[in-house]
Design a protein around this motif. Structure first.
Motif, mmCIF file in Angstrom:
data_model
loop_
_atom_site.group_PDB
_atom_site.id
_atom_site.type_symbol
_atom_site.label_atom_id
_atom_site.label_comp_id
_atom_site.label_asym_id
_atom_site.label_seq_id
_atom_site.Cartn_x
_atom_site.Cartn_y
_atom_site.Cartn_z
ATOM 1 N N ASP A 62 0.812 -1.218 0.000
ATOM 2 C CA ASP A 62 0.000 0.000 0.000
ATOM 3 C C ASP A 62 0.847 1.271 0.000
ATOM 4 N N PHE A 63 1.851 1.321 0.863
ATOM 5 C CA PHE A 63 2.706 2.502 0.945
ATOM 6 C C PHE A 63 4.045 2.083 1.548
ATOM 7 N N ALA A 64 5.031 2.980 1.468
ATOM 8 C CA ALA A 64 6.352 2.642 1.990
ATOM 9 C C ALA A 64 7.150 3.911 2.273
ATOM 10 N N LEU A 65 8.035 3.795 3.258
ATOM 11 C CA LEU A 65 9.049 4.817 3.518
ATOM 12 C C LEU A 65 10.317 4.407 2.787
ATOM 13 N N ILE A 66 10.786 5.272 1.903
ATOM 14 C CA ILE A 66 12.002 4.994 1.152
ATOM 15 C C ILE A 66 13.093 5.932 1.656
ATOM 16 N N ILE A 67 14.138 5.351 2.280
ATOM 17 C CA ILE A 67 15.244 6.133 2.846
ATOM 18 C C ILE A 67 16.469 5.897 1.966
ATOM 19 N N TRP B 104 11.425 9.600 1.609
ATOM 20 C CA TRP B 104 10.240 9.588 0.747
ATOM 21 C C TRP B 104 9.136 8.742 1.384
ATOM 22 N N LEU B 105 7.944 9.318 1.445
ATOM 23 C CA LEU B 105 6.753 8.574 1.832
ATOM 24 C C LEU B 105 5.921 8.405 0.567
ATOM 25 N N VAL B 106 5.940 7.204 0.012
ATOM 26 C CA VAL B 106 5.299 6.934 -1.278
ATOM 27 C C VAL B 106 4.011 6.150 -1.028
ATOM 28 N N TYR B 107 2.911 6.618 -1.620
ATOM 29 C CA TYR B 107 1.613 5.947 -1.452
ATOM 30 C C TYR B 107 0.701 6.334 -2.605
ATOM 31 N N SER C 48 -5.788 6.563 4.643
ATOM 32 C CA SER C 48 -5.671 7.891 5.242
ATOM 33 C C SER C 48 -5.196 7.826 6.693
ATOM 34 N N SER C 49 -5.744 6.895 7.485
ATOM 35 C CA SER C 49 -5.350 6.811 8.890
ATOM 36 C C SER C 49 -3.908 6.325 9.031
ATOM 37 N N SER C 50 -3.499 5.337 8.221
ATOM 38 C CA SER C 50 -2.132 4.823 8.292
ATOM 39 C C SER C 50 -1.122 5.879 7.855
ATOM 40 N N ILE C 51 -1.431 6.569 6.761
ATOM 41 C CA ILE C 51 -0.527 7.620 6.278
ATOM 42 C C ILE C 51 -0.438 8.753 7.304
ATOM 43 N N GLY C 52 -1.567 9.100 7.903
ATOM 44 C CA GLY C 52 -1.554 10.142 8.921
ATOM 45 C C GLY C 52 -0.724 9.765 10.130
ATOM 46 N N PHE C 53 -0.775 8.479 10.516
ATOM 47 C CA PHE C 53 0.029 8.006 11.643
ATOM 48 C C PHE C 53 1.524 8.129 11.337
ATOM 49 N N VAL C 54 1.936 7.631 10.159
ATOM 50 C CA VAL C 54 3.351 7.671 9.801
ATOM 51 C C VAL C 54 3.831 9.116 9.678
#
Length: 399
Positions: free
Chosen positions: A105-110, A127-130, A138-144
């Motif tokens: 669904d989404f990932a943090l790319i460092i 990078w926060l890619v989604y 929306s809730s998961s992205i908001g948390f991260v």
């Protein structure tokens, strides 16, 4: 027209129509099943909300899976996310393509340069890619996002203190939020459907019976034989009205009892809500709805008289169902708006007061008297129209 015999004839018509209605099992099922469906849907929504909440929590902390590529480049950031309850899932490479292929669904790319710039004290890119089209993220992205900003602020404060500067230098303005709505008021979104279902039950409970007792009898040519009896048109109309009112009141009581049971056992506390609806509140809701039943039944009977068949009557009076829907939708989408004159508007005033009762608010003074006064006025007007039509040969004989 109004004398002792009129009411006696009305009771005779009432007993006759009630007996016919109870014999029609199909009509009884159509009348009593919707309240069961309404309550079942409400209970299902509550348990669905509880299930969604439990999926996000394990032992009281958030357990959101977070895919990370390049974990070794900023291990302190990943450690912070783990402390906050995130479940870190390492992606060796190709996280961006996997998101495009909808494998994750989404990932943090460092990137590797983040480690180098972090060592030099420079801003490290992450990078926060989604996929923004996926609304369930929306809730998961908001948390991260919130946890990333919190960690970044903490690291920045430490860097400032290491250089002998106060951390407040980096945050010249701090925004503080204070939500003044208590738990009882926050439950408005979950309970917003209850007034609508109650008003719909008051409107649709007697649709089939009202249409059958007027247009149905006119279609079967049995209305003529009823009107040539010694009973006046007022007695005939009153007897039919009492029949539909009695059945609708029973339907309302059944739905309120089911709601009382649901409010007693539903786990609102797992959603952080405090819903305290007692039996006195439900009794008040019942008295608010009774005037609606009175004029809804009278309007249905009067409109059905104009129809030449049972199906035509159902189509004609089906439009009445949209009245509570439209007015209730307005209150649902504008929860903070209220005007005193609303209490004089049929259905709209009832929707507002029912919502306040369920949320533990104070009932507006004289609201009940306004509902009953307006409801009885509309009922009397509908009575006058219906009785006048029953005396027309064109209506009775279908000429």
């Amino acid at each position: 027209m109004l004398n002792k015999n009129s009411f006696r004839f009305s009771l005779t018509v009432y007993r006759k129509e009630l007996r016919d209605a109870l014999r029609d099992r199909r009509a009884m099922r159509m009348a009593f099943l919707p309240p069961l469906y309404f309550v079942a849907i409400f209970v299902g929504l509550v348990f669905f909300a509880v299930s969604m909440e439990n999926d996000k929590k394990v032992a009281g902390v958030n357990s959101i899976p977070v895919y990370v590529e390049g974990e070794q480049n900023l291990p302190e950031l990943v450690a912070w996310l783990r402390e906050q309850g995130a479940v870190i899932k390492t992606v060796e490479s190709g996280a961006y393509q996997q998101i495009k292929d909808k494998k994750i669904d989404f990932a943090l790319i460092i990137p590797d340069e983040a480690k180098q710039k972090r060592a030099k004290g420079e801003s490290a890119p992450v990078w926060l890619v989604y996929d923004g089209a996926n609304q369930k993220l929306s809730s998961s992205i908001g948390f991260v996002r919130s946890q990333f900003y919190t960690w970044s602020w903490r690291v920045g404060s430490i860097n400032l203190m290491a250089r002998g500067l106060a951390p407040d230098v980096g945050t010249p303005v701090m925004l503080r939020e204070d939500n003044i709505a208590d738990e009882q008021k926050m439950s408005v979104y979950l309970l917003a459907s209850v007034p609508l279902t109650l008003l719909l039950a008051a409107f649709i409970g007697s649709v089939g019976f009202s249409a059958d007792m007027t247009a149905g009898e006119r279609e079967r040519r049995s209305l003529e034989s009823l009107l040539i009896t010694p009973a006046s048109t007022f007695s005939v109309y009153l007897g039919k009205w009492l029949t539909s009112v009695s059945l609708t009141v029973v339907i309302l009581i059944m739905q309120l009892v089911l709601l009382a049971i649901a409010f007693r056992f539903l786990p609102f506390n797992q959603l952080g809500l405090r819903v305290d609806v007692n039996y006195i509140d439900l009794i008040n809701v019942f008295w608010v709805l009774v005037p609606v039943v009175f004029f809804a039944v009278a309007l249905q009977l009067s409109l059905s008289i104009f129809a030449k068949s049972f199906k035509d009557a159902q189509s004609l009076i089906a439009g009445l169902v949209f009245v509570p829907m439209m007015l209730n939708f307005y209150t649902m989408f504008n929860p903070g708006v209220f005007h005193e004159w609303w209490l004089w508007v049929p259905v709209l005033g009832q929707a507002v007061v029912i919502k306040e009762i369920l949320l533990g608010g104070a009932i507006v003074s004289f609201a009940f008297w306004k509902f009953w006064f307006v409801g009885l006025m509309i009922t009397c007007l509908a009575f006058w129209v219906g009785i006048k039509q029953l005396r027309r040969p064109k209506i009775v004989y279908g000429q």
